[in-house]
Design an enzyme around this catalytic site. Structure first.
Site, PDB file in Angstrom:
ATOM      1  CG  ASN A 144      62.547  47.703  42.253  1.00 15.92           C
ATOM      2  OD1 ASN A 144      63.474  48.204  42.863  1.00 15.92           O
ATOM      3  ND2 ASN A 144      61.816  46.761  42.786  1.00 15.92           N
ATOM      4  NE  ARG A 194      15.074  51.904  63.146  1.00 18.27           N
ATOM      5  CZ  ARG A 194      15.319  51.190  64.248  1.00 18.27           C
ATOM      6  NH1 ARG A 194      15.944  51.747  65.271  1.00 18.27           N
ATOM      7  NH2 ARG A 194      14.918  49.934  64.345  1.00 18.27           N
ATOM      8  CD  GLU A 249      63.324  40.686  47.253  1.00 15.65           C
ATOM      9  OE1 GLU A 249      62.348  40.014  46.834  1.00 15.65           O
ATOM     10  OE2 GLU A 249      64.153  41.214  46.500  1.00 15.65           O
ATOM     11  CE1 TYR A 295      69.721  44.534  44.746  1.00 13.06           C
ATOM     12  CE2 TYR A 295      68.248  46.344  44.162  1.00 13.06           C
ATOM     13  CZ  TYR A 295      68.491  44.986  44.314  1.00 13.06           C
ATOM     14  OH  TYR A 295      67.510  44.083  44.013  1.00 13.06           O
ATOM     15  CG  PHE A 329      60.718  48.101  46.424  1.00 13.86           C
ATOM     16  CD1 PHE A 329      60.311  47.194  47.389  1.00 13.86           C
ATOM     17  CD2 PHE A 329      62.037  48.507  46.430  1.00 13.86           C
ATOM     18  CE1 PHE A 329      61.192  46.702  48.331  1.00 13.86           C
ATOM     19  CE2 PHE A 329      62.932  48.009  47.371  1.00 13.86           C
ATOM     20  CZ  PHE A 329      62.504  47.101  48.323  1.00 13.86           C
ATOM     21  CE1 TYR A 348      18.111  48.207  64.595  1.00 14.35           C
ATOM     22  CE2 TYR A 348      20.012  46.750  64.512  1.00 14.35           C
ATOM     23  CZ  TYR A 348      19.061  47.433  65.243  1.00 14.35           C
ATOM     24  OH  TYR A 348      19.073  47.344  66.604  1.00 14.35           O
ATOM     25  CG  HIS A 352      62.438  39.486  37.479  1.00 16.96           C
ATOM     26  ND1 HIS A 352      63.620  38.812  37.411  1.00 16.96           N
ATOM     27  CD2 HIS A 352      62.487  40.205  38.634  1.00 16.96           C
ATOM     28  CE1 HIS A 352      64.364  39.103  38.474  1.00 16.96           C
ATOM     29  NE2 HIS A 352      63.691  39.943  39.230  1.00 16.96           N
TER      30      HIS A 352
END
Length: 510
Positions: free
Chosen positions: A197, A283, A415, A55, A329, A280, A85
Site C-alpha cells: 500500500n 536565439r 476508491e 481497516y 498512498f 528562434y 493483487h
C-alpha cells in the site's frame, strides 16, 4: 562514490537510490529505526488481540472494509491479499526499476509507522542484498491505494511464489530461495497491506527519470552550443542583461551556461556580421531551456520528498499507540510531477529536433551542404536521422498527454478518484529515452556540420567534438548509421559530455 552500503532511515537521497538500483550497493536498516519498528509492530498485535476494528488489520480491503476478519484468519487475509493483487500485465520492469522499488519500500517501512515485523522486513532486505529480484509486470497500477499490483508481485517471492531474476536467469522464486538456503516466510496481521500500500513502484521510475533528466538538461545546453557553432550563431542573444530583465531564474542560468560553454569560440558571430539575428531555435535557447530547468526544480523536490514518505494505510503512531486511516498512498503528487516531466523533457527534445532540421536543410543552414554530405543525390547523408528525431518528437507529443487528469473509479466506487501516477511515470520514462536519442542525433549532426568549417571551437565544445570523434568518424559516404547514433546516445547516458565540459567550465547551472 558508488557501492558503499546504504543505511535506510527515512533520509535517503536520489543518489542513494541510484547507488542501490544501478550499482548494486547493499542496504541495511539503520540501527536507530529498529526500536520504533518494534513498538509499531506491538501496536498492531494489540489491535488484533483486542479485536478492535481497524481497516486492513481486522477488516477486509477496499469495498470490503466493513467485513470483520477474525484473529484466526489474519494470516490468511494477508496472504490472500498478495496473491489476489499480483495480477499485473505487460513486459516486466527492468531490474534497476525493481531494485529501486524494493529499496524505497524498505526505506518507507523502516521509518516505523507501518506496523511491519522486523523479521518480514529483514526478509525483503535479504532478497535485495542477495540480488534475488522479483519479476514485476509493468502495467496494472492506478496509482492510488498505492501501486498495489506491482508491489504485490514484489512481495510474492518472500513466500516462495512468483518469478525472480537470479544470477542472470529468470526462474521460479522457490528455486532461487532454495539456492540461497532461504525459507519462505508467513505474513502476519497488516504486513501484506504494509508491503503493497504505497507509491514506491511509480516513484522508482520517477527517481530514475529525475536522475537521468538532470544529465539530459545539462547535455541539452552543451549540444545546443555545438549547433550554435556549426551555424555560426549570433551570441548577442545570450548577453546577461537581456536575461536579467526577464527575471526568470532558469533562463538566466541557461544563458550563463551558453556563455561559459561558448567562451573562446572563433565560430560564433555578433549581430550584423553575417546576419542581424538568428531563428528562434538558436536565439531563444535560454528562454526554452530555462523553462525546463525551472520545472525540473519542482519535479526533483516532489520526488525527493516522496523517497522518504510513509505512504501506506492505516498508519501506526507508536508514541500514542494509535492507528489512523488516511490517504497517503494516493499518487497525485508523483502523477502531476511526472506529467510535468513529460511535458518539460518533450520541450527540450522539440527544440533540439528543430536545430537538427536547420543543420541539414540547405535553405536554413547558412551555407552548409544539403544534408551535410559532399556528394548529395548519390548520398542521402543526414536526411533520415532527422526523420528519426522527428518521429521521436511526435511520439513524445502523444506521450505528454497528462495522465493525472484521467481518473477512473475502482473497488465498487469506494476508491473513486485515482492518480494514474504509474501511467505518468511510465510515459515519462519512455520520453527520457526518446530525448536521449534526439539529443544524440543533434550531437552527431552538429559534429558533421562542424567538419565543414575551419575556425576553432571553444575549449569546451572542442572537448566534446573530440569525445564524439573517438567513437564516430566523419561520414564521407552513406553508411549504416544506427551504431553511430547509439554511440552518441551512450556518451550522453553515461554523462560523458557533462563530465568533459564541466572540467573546463566548472559546474553548469541547473
Amino acid at each position: 562514490m558508488w557501492n558503499m552500503k546504504v543505511f535506510l532511515n527515512g533520509k535517503l537521497t536520489i543518489k542513494d537510490v541510484i547507488n542501490g538500483a544501478r550499482h548494486n550497493a547493499e542496504i541495511a536498516i539503520a540501527p536507530e529505526c529498529l526500536e520504533k519498528i518494534k513498538i509499531s509492530r506491538a501496536v498492531v498485535e494489540n489491535i488484533v488481540k483486542s479485536k478492535k476494528v481497524v481497516y486492513g488489520i481486522t477488516t477486509g480491503f477496499g469495498k470490503f472494509a466493513d467485513v470483520s476478519i477474525s484473529e484466526n484468519d489474519c494470516k490468511q487475509l494477508q496472504k490472500n491479499l498478495i496473491l489476489s493483487h499480483a495480477c499485473g500485465v505487460g513486459d516486466p520492469f527492468p531490474i534497476e526499476v525493481v531494485r529501486a522499488m524494493m529499496m524505497l519500500r524498505i526505506n518507507a517501512l523502516s521509518i516505523g509507522n507501518s506496523g511491519i515485523s522486523q523479521e518480514t522486513l529483514d526478509m525483503l532486505v535479504t532478497l535485495y542484498n542477495k540480488n534475488i529480484i522479483p519479476l514485476v509486470p509493468g502495467k496494472g497500477s492506478l496509482g492510488a491505494s498505492g501501486d498495489l499490483a506491482p508491489l504485490a508481485h514484489m512481495v510474492l517471492p518472500m513466500f516462495g511464489v512468483g518469478e525472480v531474476y537470479y544470477k542472470g536467469k529468470r526462474m521460479a522464486a522457490a528455486d532461487a530461495l532454495k539456492a540461497e538456503g532461504l525459507e519462505p516466510i508467513e505474513l502476519t496481521a497488516k504486513e501484506g497491506l504494509a508491503l503493497i500500500n504505497g507509491t514506491q513502484a511509480m516513484n522508482s521510475l520517477a527517481v530514475l527519470s529525475v536522475y537521468d533528466a538532470e544529465n539530459l538538461i545539462k547535455t541539452g545546453d552543451i549540444v545546443a552550443c555545438m549547433t550554435i557553432e556549426a551555424l555560426r550563431g549570433v551570441t548577442d542573444a545570450y548577453d546577461p542583461r537581456i536575461h536579467e530583465i526577464r527575471n526568470q531564474r532558469g533562463q538566466i542560468y541557461a544563458a550563463a551556461n551558453l556563455r561559459k560553454i561558448l567562451s573562446g569560440s572563433k565560430r560564433t558571430t555578433k549581430q550584423g556580421e553575417l546576419r542581424v539575428q538568428d531563428s528562434y531555435t538558436l536565439r531563444c535557447i535560454p528562454q526554452v531551456h530555462g523553462t525546463v530547468k525551472d520545472s525540473f526544480g519542482y519535479i526533483k523536490g516532489i520526488v525527493s520528498n516522496e523517497i522518504n514518505a510513509v505512504t501506506d494505510n492505516p498508519l501506526i503512531f507508536p508514541d500514542t499507540a494509535e492507528s489512523f486511516s488516511g490517504g497517503n498512498f494516493h499518487g497525485q503528487y508523483l502523477s502531476m510531477a511526472m506529467d510535468y516531466m513529460a511535458i518539460s523533457m518533450s520541450t527540450l527534445a522539440g527544440i533540439s529536433e528543430r536545430r537538427t532540421e536547420r543543420l541539414v536543410n540547405p535553405q536554413l543552414s547558412n551555407g552548409l551542404p544539403a544534408f551535410l554530405v559532399k556528394n548529395g543525390g548519390l548520398n542521402s547523408g543526414f536526411m533520415i536521422p532527422q526523420y528519426v528525431a522527428a518521429a521521436l518528437v511526435s511520439e513524445n507529443k502523444v506521450l505528454s498527454h497528462p495522465a493525472g487528469v484521467d481518473s477512473i473509479t475502482s473497488s465498487a466506487n469506494q476508491e473513486d478518484f485515482v492518480s494514474m501516477g504509474m501511467t505518468a511515470a511510465r510515459k515519462a520514462r519512455q520520453i527520457i529515452e526518446n530525448v536521449t536519442n534526439i539529443l544524440a542525433i543533434e550531437l552527431l549532426t552538429a559534429c558533421q556540420a562542424i567538419d565543414f568549417g575551419k575556425e576553432e571551437l571553444s575549449p569546451a565544445t572542442a572537448a566534446v567534438y573530440k569525445l564524439v570523434r573517438e567513437k564516430v568518424e566523419f561520414i564521407e559516404n552513406d553508411k549504416y548509421m544506427a551504431p553511430e547514433i547509439e554511440a552518441c546516445a551512450e556518451l550522453i547516458r553515461a554523462g560523458k559530455l557533462t563530465e568533459v565540459v564541466e572540467k573546463i567550465t566548472g559546474e553548469l547551472l541547473l
